[in-house]
Scaffold this motif. Structure first.
Motif, PDB file in Angstrom:
ATOM      1  N   TYR A  69       0.841  -1.202   0.000  1.00 46.69           N
ATOM      2  CA  TYR A  69       0.000   0.000   0.000  1.00 46.69           C
ATOM      3  C   TYR A  69       0.873   1.247   0.000  1.00 46.69           C
ATOM      4  CZ  TYR A  69      -3.552  -3.438   0.923  1.00 46.69           C
ATOM      5  OH  TYR A  69      -4.379  -4.523   0.805  1.00 46.69           O
ATOM      6  N   PRO A  70       0.423   2.274  -0.736  1.00 41.73           N
ATOM      7  CA  PRO A  70       1.227   3.496  -0.855  1.00 41.73           C
ATOM      8  C   PRO A  70       1.442   4.172   0.501  1.00 41.73           C
ATOM      9  CG  PRO A  70      -0.573   3.485  -2.456  1.00 41.73           C
ATOM     10  CD  PRO A  70      -0.812   2.340  -1.536  1.00 41.73           C
ATOM     11  N   LYS A  71       2.631   4.662   0.694  1.00 44.09           N
ATOM     12  CA  LYS A  71       2.951   5.324   1.953  1.00 44.09           C
ATOM     13  C   LYS A  71       4.114   6.295   1.712  1.00 44.09           C
ATOM     14  CE  LYS A  71       4.659   4.252   6.572  1.00 44.09           C
ATOM     15  NZ  LYS A  71       5.099   3.208   7.497  1.00 44.09           N
ATOM     16  N   ILE A  72       3.963   7.497   2.215  1.00 41.71           N
ATOM     17  CA  ILE A  72       5.117   8.418   2.195  1.00 41.71           C
ATOM     18  C   ILE A  72       6.091   7.889   3.234  1.00 41.71           C
ATOM     19  CG2 ILE A  72       5.855  10.758   2.817  1.00 41.71           C
ATOM     20  CD1 ILE A  72       3.160  11.736   1.608  1.00 41.71           C
ATOM     21  N   PRO A  87      -5.016   2.603  -5.476  1.00 46.16           N
ATOM     22  CA  PRO A  87      -3.735   2.112  -5.988  1.00 46.16           C
ATOM     23  C   PRO A  87      -3.016   1.196  -4.994  1.00 46.16           C
ATOM     24  CG  PRO A  87      -3.630   4.475  -5.517  1.00 46.16           C
ATOM     25  CD  PRO A  87      -5.056   4.066  -5.352  1.00 46.16           C
ATOM     26  N   ILE A  88      -2.581   0.069  -5.494  1.00 41.85           N
ATOM     27  CA  ILE A  88      -1.712  -0.812  -4.721  1.00 41.85           C
ATOM     28  C   ILE A  88      -0.560  -1.208  -5.641  1.00 41.85           C
ATOM     29  CG2 ILE A  88      -3.450  -1.825  -3.173  1.00 41.85           C
ATOM     30  CD1 ILE A  88      -2.761  -4.192  -5.686  1.00 41.85           C
ATOM     31  N   THR A  89       0.481  -1.717  -5.038  1.00 34.43           N
ATOM     32  CA  THR A  89       1.571  -2.287  -5.816  1.00 34.43           C
ATOM     33  C   THR A  89       1.576  -3.768  -5.539  1.00 34.43           C
ATOM     34  OG1 THR A  89       2.937  -0.302  -5.872  1.00 34.43           O
ATOM     35  CG2 THR A  89       4.098  -2.406  -5.983  1.00 34.43           C
ATOM     36  N   HIS A  90       1.607  -4.564  -6.588  1.00 32.30           N
ATOM     37  CA  HIS A  90       1.706  -6.008  -6.363  1.00 32.30           C
ATOM     38  C   HIS A  90       3.098  -6.504  -6.709  1.00 32.30           C
ATOM     39  CE1 HIS A  90       1.398 -10.328  -6.977  1.00 32.30           C
ATOM     40  NE2 HIS A  90       0.534 -10.246  -5.979  1.00 32.30           N
ATOM     41  N   GLY A  91       3.684  -7.235  -5.780  1.00 29.40           N
ATOM     42  CA  GLY A  91       4.904  -7.967  -6.095  1.00 29.40           C
ATOM     43  C   GLY A  91       6.202  -7.211  -5.958  1.00 29.40           C
ATOM     44  N   ASN A  92       6.225  -6.160  -5.145  1.00 32.12           N
ATOM     45  CA  ASN A  92       7.522  -5.494  -4.944  1.00 32.12           C
ATOM     46  C   ASN A  92       8.379  -6.310  -3.970  1.00 32.12           C
ATOM     47  OD1 ASN A  92       5.621  -4.688  -2.977  1.00 32.12           O
ATOM     48  ND2 ASN A  92       6.674  -2.792  -2.544  1.00 32.12           N
ATOM     49  N   ILE A  93       9.501  -5.747  -3.563  1.00 33.97           N
ATOM     50  CA  ILE A  93      10.449  -6.498  -2.721  1.00 33.97           C
ATOM     51  C   ILE A  93       9.754  -6.974  -1.437  1.00 33.97           C
ATOM     52  CG2 ILE A  93      12.601  -6.341  -1.395  1.00 33.97           C
ATOM     53  CD1 ILE A  93      13.399  -5.835  -4.166  1.00 33.97           C
ATOM     54  N   ILE A  94      10.005  -8.214  -1.072  1.00 33.76           N
ATOM     55  CA  ILE A  94       9.401  -8.756   0.147  1.00 33.76           C
ATOM     56  C   ILE A  94      10.462  -9.550   0.898  1.00 33.76           C
ATOM     57  CG2 ILE A  94       8.472 -10.771  -1.089  1.00 33.76           C
ATOM     58  CD1 ILE A  94       6.033 -10.574   0.862  1.00 33.76           C
ATOM     59  N   PHE A  95      10.488  -9.381   2.184  1.00 30.21           N
ATOM     60  CA  PHE A  95      11.538 -10.008   2.979  1.00 30.21           C
ATOM     61  C   PHE A  95      11.127 -11.386   3.505  1.00 30.21           C
ATOM     62  CE2 PHE A  95      13.311  -5.950   2.350  1.00 30.21           C
ATOM     63  CZ  PHE A  95      14.664  -6.241   2.257  1.00 30.21           C
ATOM     64  N   THR A 151       4.501   0.695  -0.441  1.00 29.90           N
ATOM     65  CA  THR A 151       5.025   1.032  -1.760  1.00 29.90           C
ATOM     66  C   THR A 151       5.161   2.544  -1.847  1.00 29.90           C
ATOM     67  OG1 THR A 151       4.602   1.026  -4.141  1.00 29.90           O
ATOM     68  CG2 THR A 151       2.664   0.989  -2.717  1.00 29.90           C
ATOM     69  N   SER A 152       6.125   2.982  -2.623  1.00 28.24           N
ATOM     70  CA  SER A 152       6.305   4.415  -2.835  1.00 28.24           C
ATOM     71  C   SER A 152       5.611   4.880  -4.106  1.00 28.24           C
ATOM     72  CB  SER A 152       7.798   4.747  -2.913  1.00 28.24           C
ATOM     73  OG  SER A 152       8.419   4.412  -1.698  1.00 28.24           O
ATOM     74  N   PHE A 153       4.901   3.991  -4.763  1.00 32.05           N
ATOM     75  CA  PHE A 153       4.212   4.373  -5.996  1.00 32.05           C
ATOM     76  C   PHE A 153       2.724   4.519  -5.718  1.00 32.05           C
ATOM     77  CE2 PHE A 153       7.510   2.524  -9.199  1.00 32.05           C
ATOM     78  CZ  PHE A 153       8.456   3.385  -8.671  1.00 32.05           C
ATOM     79  N   ASN A 154       2.197   5.624  -6.176  1.00 30.20           N
ATOM     80  CA  ASN A 154       0.801   5.918  -5.878  1.00 30.20           C
ATOM     81  C   ASN A 154      -0.121   5.733  -7.090  1.00 30.20           C
ATOM     82  OD1 ASN A 154      -1.179   6.470  -4.066  1.00 30.20           O
ATOM     83  ND2 ASN A 154      -0.810   8.664  -3.956  1.00 30.20           N
ATOM     84  N   VAL A 155       0.277   4.874  -8.011  1.00 25.74           N
ATOM     85  CA  VAL A 155      -0.639   4.404  -9.058  1.00 25.74           C
ATOM     86  C   VAL A 155      -0.564   2.876  -9.009  1.00 25.74           C
ATOM     87  CG1 VAL A 155      -0.460   6.389 -10.616  1.00 25.74           C
ATOM     88  CG2 VAL A 155       1.178   4.503 -10.825  1.00 25.74           C
TER      89      VAL A 155
END
Ligand SMILES: Cc1ncc(C[n+]2csc(CCOP(=O)(O)OP(=O)(O)O)c2C)c(N)n1
Ligand code: SF4
Ligand code: SF4
Ligand code: SF4
Lengths: 87, 385, 302
Positions: free
Chosen positions: A12-15, B204-212, C58-62
């Protein structure tokens, strides 16, 4: 923010997703507002989105500024200078 | 309800069409080709309201299905052999992303030399990808399983992709009668797809970025839970299907004349159909033989096999695949699940039919005879000649 | 579009995992400002997969789909097809890939996606190396550049991917450079009005990869253009035209700076100057630049 229950790699987006990246800084950009001509070049080039723009004024967000020095280099009037970070 | 006489491949295409996927991405390969041709025609003729993506490879077919499923629509693809192997990386990706993609795989041997006949090494090589794996032994079962698979994998307790296997040039190109329900009935059975996560510009979500490691480990664990959960769902869905449409092929397994059996055959796919004939023939000679046909290889029907071994301690396992350096996959997994649980179980592994070599009921009778006569070892390569 | 008219919204959030001075975030910020919130990104293995930061944040907001290294363009085909069926074709489907994922391992999928007229924008941020895995050569690495797999300097010239893309008869293709954000912004905006496959390649000078100090990202990109080592052009409706300084160079109104001015500032070319000047290889670079220009001028005159 909509949350999903599925157990997969959903982020999830986060600053500050990586925390306060300002701690990475070795050099610190110092902005002289009197010199600034509000061209916004520093804002558009900052790779970190660490320069906040309000109308045509800029301000550096030291929580996240990584101190790369790009802003100082692109400033046409040298309104930003890099100084050693003191902690 | 109507009866249609058609090949396994066209039946698979018809089932996929009736499940109403919104995106189909596929690449042709013998002996799968007529599935994708069938679907392409349905799309062209407006019988199926889907985007048909003519990708340039199977790797891209699966990647496109992943992209589409992650955007929130039902998807379908089909492949075989080398195509399935080329997809391998993306099979893992689809499962880890928990996207309920349904795919038909027409079992075919792997080269070199080029061999287009039935062999299960293609799908067995994918057993650790997280996909549910079904093996069919009739065209009716292909039809029913494709539609059932959507209902199973879209269940929020499952959310893993599923592969429906049918034997190359055995079911794929053989015409058999199949009972086809009305579209309305299928729609009632299989409601429209509701994605459980999706790429959504409003959220908006991001799927599949770095995961520990700690979190990754949990995601893997949850895949295992999902496979475990799917056992119950597979049973429920098979039951519901039977009630609604009257056809039934078992759930994770199909038991055939096992009640008083002194020897039980374990087999998958089309060999399972031959084994039924063999069972009937042998029983006519007074020998008590039964069949435990493995429909789901993933999730592995552990309980069913253990239960069977407790009733009948002689198991004859036929594998149309070989984990070279060990033994057939079904035999190996059967042994592993019985170890320490059923003390006196005897598992006789038979490798048979690799590269499409015929395995008829007569061959299966001979295998049974070898076991009954005490002539079968731990692993037999049947018919080496 | 003037910088002051760029939207204020940030889709690359501060506090991400990019190196200081990163050209990828620099370029992506501008790109996403142009595209806006109705955008779905798909990103193959590359630095930008790391830059997004770590699960569960995530640092992406799309909305962003990470995908396997060679699979971004085909995943985009799937996304675009699904959006069509959902009646959401106003959403921009965008690949953001490195040069490795574009020139090398992802080329087949990219070619396929373009050929089947996927309605998407494919952006390659070209840092001329595999950065993610620690600076190895790619098909985009220039001749003579040091990488960890070309320790004495690359022996081959870089692939001309632009021509490969153009050979697919795309409706729109362009090059850009992080140092010219207005140009980049306008090019991205332009793609939004065009259906079908669009391709933009952004030169992305990478401080650790090219071995220059992190405050020089913008200069390094500018010098690449001013020396003619990187050409800014647009290919539209079958016509190629030069932009910005490249246009002035093509028209003879701007004399390109000597390429040494660009090479000298980069540690990856230091062996061309120490212990003594490697005239042979520097001349080979100059010849290559000249030939490339001649070739593109021909294309532009067609
Ligand atoms: C199939 C496969 N092979 C290799 C890798 C390892 N890998 C990950 S990123 C990468 C290089 C990426 O280079 P590029 O596309 O130029 O992007 P950059 O890292 O420079 O941003 C490699 C080799 C991988 N992830 N997948
Ligand atoms: S030093 Fe770098 S990160 Fe900090 S504000 Fe300037 S450009 Fe942004
Ligand atoms: S670049 Fe310099 S003059 Fe321009 S807005 Fe930033 S500080 Fe002001
Ligand atoms: S290696 Fe280069 S491209 Fe990658 S994150 Fe660092 S600066 Fe950016």
């Amino acid at each position: 923010m909509k949350k999903y229950n599925v157990k997969t790699g959903i982020s999830y987006p986060k600053i500050g997703a990586m925390g306060k990246t300002g701690t990475w800084r070795i050099f610190k950009p110092i902005l002289d507002k009197n010199k600034c001509i509000k061209c916004l070049r520093c804002w558009v080039f900052c790779p970190e989105s660490a320069i906040k723009r309000r109308n045509d004024s800029v301000e550096i967000d030291y929580d996240y500024c990584k101190g790369c020095g790009v802003c100082a280099n692109v400033c046409p009037v040298k309104a930003i200078v890099m100084a050693k970070e003191e902690r | 309800m109507k009866v249609v006489i058609d090949t396994g491949n066209y039946i698979a295409a018809r089932a996929a069409m009736m499940a109403k996927p919104k995106v189909v991405a596929a690449y042709p390969i013998t002996p799968q080709t007529t599935i994708v041709e069938g679907i392409a025609k349905y799309v062209e003729n407006d019988e199926l309201d889907a985007e048909y993506i003519c990708v340039e490879s199977e790797h891209s077919a699966m990647s496109a299905c992943i992209g589409a499923a992650a955007t929130g629509v039902r998807t379908f693809t089909a492949t075989s052999s080398h195509g399935l192997l080329l997809m391998h990386e993306m099979l893992h990706w689809a499962a880890l992303a928990r996207l309920p993609i349904v795919m038909c795989n027409v079992n075919r041997a792997i080269g070199p030399g080029w061999n287009i006949w039935c062999d299960e090494n293609d799908s067995i090589a994918q057993r650790d990808t997280g996909w549910l794996q079904f093996y069919c032994s009739s065209n009716q079962e292909v039809f029913d399983t494709v539609i059932q698979a959507y209902k199973i994998v879209e269940n929020e307790k499952v959310l893993l992709p599923a592969m429906i296997n049918l034997g190359g040039f055995i079911l794929s190109h053989t015409s058999l009668p199949v009972r086809i329900p009305e579209q309305k009935e299928v729609d009632e059975f299989l409601p429209p797809y509701e994605p459980k996560w999706r790429l959504d510009v409003n959220h908006p979500i991001t799927h599949g970025n770095i995961i520990f490691p700690d979190d990754y480990y949990k995601i893997r664990y949850n895949m295992q839970l999902a496979q475990d959960n799917s056992r119950k769902i597979i049973k429920e869905v098979a039951r519901e299907w039977r009630e609604k449409f009257g056809t039934y092929h078992g759930d994770l397994v199909e038991e055939y004349r096992c009640d008083d059996a002194e020897l039980v055959i374990l087999a998958m796919g089309a060999i399972g159909a031959e084994a039924k004939v063999a069972v009937d023939k042998i029983r006519k000679n007074g020998l008590k033989v039964g069949l435990l046909r493995i429909r789901a290889f993933r999730p592995f029907p552990e309980e069913e096999i253990i239960g069977m071994a407790k009733k009948c301690n002689k198991l004859l396992v036929i594998d149309r695949n070989i984990s070279v350096g060990n033994e057939g996959a079904l035999a190996g997994e059967t042994r592993a699940c019985l170890k320490d649980r059923v003390e006196d179980a005897n598992v006789y592994g038979f490798i048979a039919g690799l590269g499409g070599k015929d395995v008829t009921y007569i061959d299966i009778e001979k295998m049974c005879k070898m076991v009954i006569d005490g002539k079968a070892g731990r692993v037999e390569w049947y018919g080496l000649g | 579009m003037a910088i002051k008219d760029f939207p204020i919204e940030e889709y690359v959030l501060p506090g991400n995992a990019a190196c200081p001075g990163c050209p990828s975030t620099m370029g992506l910020r501008t790109v996403l400002k142009a595209l806006g919130k109705k955008t779905i990104l798909t990103i193959p293995a590359c630095c930008t997969a790391v830059i997004q930061s770590w699960y569960p944040y995530t640092s992406f907001n799309v909305p962003t789909l990470n995908i396997a290294f060679e699979a971004a363009a085909s995943a985009a085909s799937g996304i675009a097809a699904a959006l069509k069926k959902l009646g959401e074709e106003d959403i921009n489907v965008v690949v953001w890939a490195g040069d490795g994922g574009t020139y090398d391992i992802g080329l087949q999928a990219l070619s396929g996606a373009i050929e089947r007229q996927t309605n998407f924008l494919y952006i390659c941020y070209n840092n001329q190396i595999y950065s993610n895995t620690g600076i190895q050569r790619s098909g985009a690495t220039p001749y003579a550049a040091w990488t960890t797999t070309t320790v004495k300097g690359k022996k081959e010239f870089r692939k001309d991917i632009g021509e490969i893309i153009i050979a697919h008869h795309v409706p729109y293709a362009a090059t850009a450079c992080v140092s010219y954000p207005e140009d980049l912004y306008n090019k991205v905006k332009k793609t939004m009005g065009i259906r079908g496959p669009k391709y933009i390649e952004i030169l992305a000078p990478c401080p650790p990869g090219w071995r220059f100090s992190m405050d020089k990202t913008v200069e390094m990109g500018k010098l690449a253009v001013e020396t003619g080592a990187w050409i800014l052009y647009e290919y539209e409706n079958g016509k190629l035209s030069f932009n910005g300084i490249s246009k002035s160079i093509a028209e003879g109104k701007y004399k390109p700076k000597p390429v040494e001015d660009w090479l000298k500032l980069q540690g990856r070319f230091s062996h061309l100057f120490k212990p003594e000047k490697d005239i042979v290889r520097i001349n080979a670079i100059k010849d290559h630049i000249r030939d490339t220009w001649e070739h593109y001028k021909k294309l532009a005159s067609l």
